[in-house]
Write an enzyme that holds these catalytic residues in place. Sequence first.
Site, PDB file in Angstrom:
ATOM      1  N   GLU A   1       0.841  -1.147   0.098  1.00 47.86           N
ATOM      2  CA  GLU A   1      -0.051  -0.144  -0.003  1.00 47.86           C
ATOM      3  C   GLU A   1       0.866   1.462  -0.119  1.00 47.86           C
ATOM      4  O   GLU A   1       0.480   2.508  -0.170  1.00 47.86           O
ATOM      5  CB  GLU A   1      -1.122  -0.068   1.052  1.00 47.86           C
TER       6      GLU A   1
ATOM      7  N   ASP B   1     -11.247  -7.804  -1.880  1.00 45.89           N
ATOM      8  CA  ASP B   1     -11.742  -9.033  -1.677  1.00 45.89           C
ATOM      9  C   ASP B   1     -13.342  -8.659  -1.277  1.00 45.89           C
ATOM     10  O   ASP B   1     -13.537  -7.448  -1.041  1.00 45.89           O
ATOM     11  CB  ASP B   1     -11.129  -9.998  -0.562  1.00 45.89           C
TER      12      ASP B   1
END
Length: 231
Positions: A12, A199
């Site tokens: 990230e 997800d």
Amino acid sequence: MLLGIIGAMNEEVIQLKEVMNLLETKEIGGYNFFKGTLLNKEVVLVECGIGKVNAAICSTLLIQEFKVDKVLFTGVAGGLNPEINIGDIVISTDLVEHDFDCTAFGYDYGVIPRMENSTFKADETLVNLAKRVAANNFGSERVFVGTIVSGDTFVASNDKIKWLRDTFKGECTEMEGAAVAHVCYVLGKPFVIIRSISDKANHDANMNFDEFVKLAAQNSKLIIEGMLKEI
Ligand code: ADE
């Protein structure tokens, strides 16, 4: 103005670190704070690690040690709203610690006893900017603005999704945002949490996460870059 940018994991943070003009690295307690400029804006970037405590430590250090004026969080999350797909964007209006449970004393789930507030609101100007930049990059149908719920749990079950939706109306779930929000609320700093979906928090979540974490992190990073151009 000095901006603090936080991501939980290497995936990230690395893409932003690679494009920033790094002037100084300062290590505190094992956390690396990267000071420099990104698109000509002064920033301090940090990889905080996973979970609420790591996020709270790094947010506090960014504000108290580095004196950042605003805090942006970039990262990935599990979708809870069935309309949200992998790769879509969620921007926080407010955040709740979904694993805070003092229901034995009659409090609702997520309520922190003896605090006047347990739902931490993001800065409206930052939210609107993130929303506009995200819509320009991904199309408004892929951008969701709403409640993000955080806990020290990787959610991977339909029962838990239902509970988080029914209890908090969460759009997505992750493991840091509400801790950042809590610290920013206490220390009076504007913030926004930007997440892209890796997800859908269901039984496939761990496999989807591994497959899509990089793509989702890149989506979130694009929004941070777009925001920096206008901040
Ligand atoms: N971050 C990305 N996916 C997540 C999930 N399913 N639960 C918690 N945090 C996440």
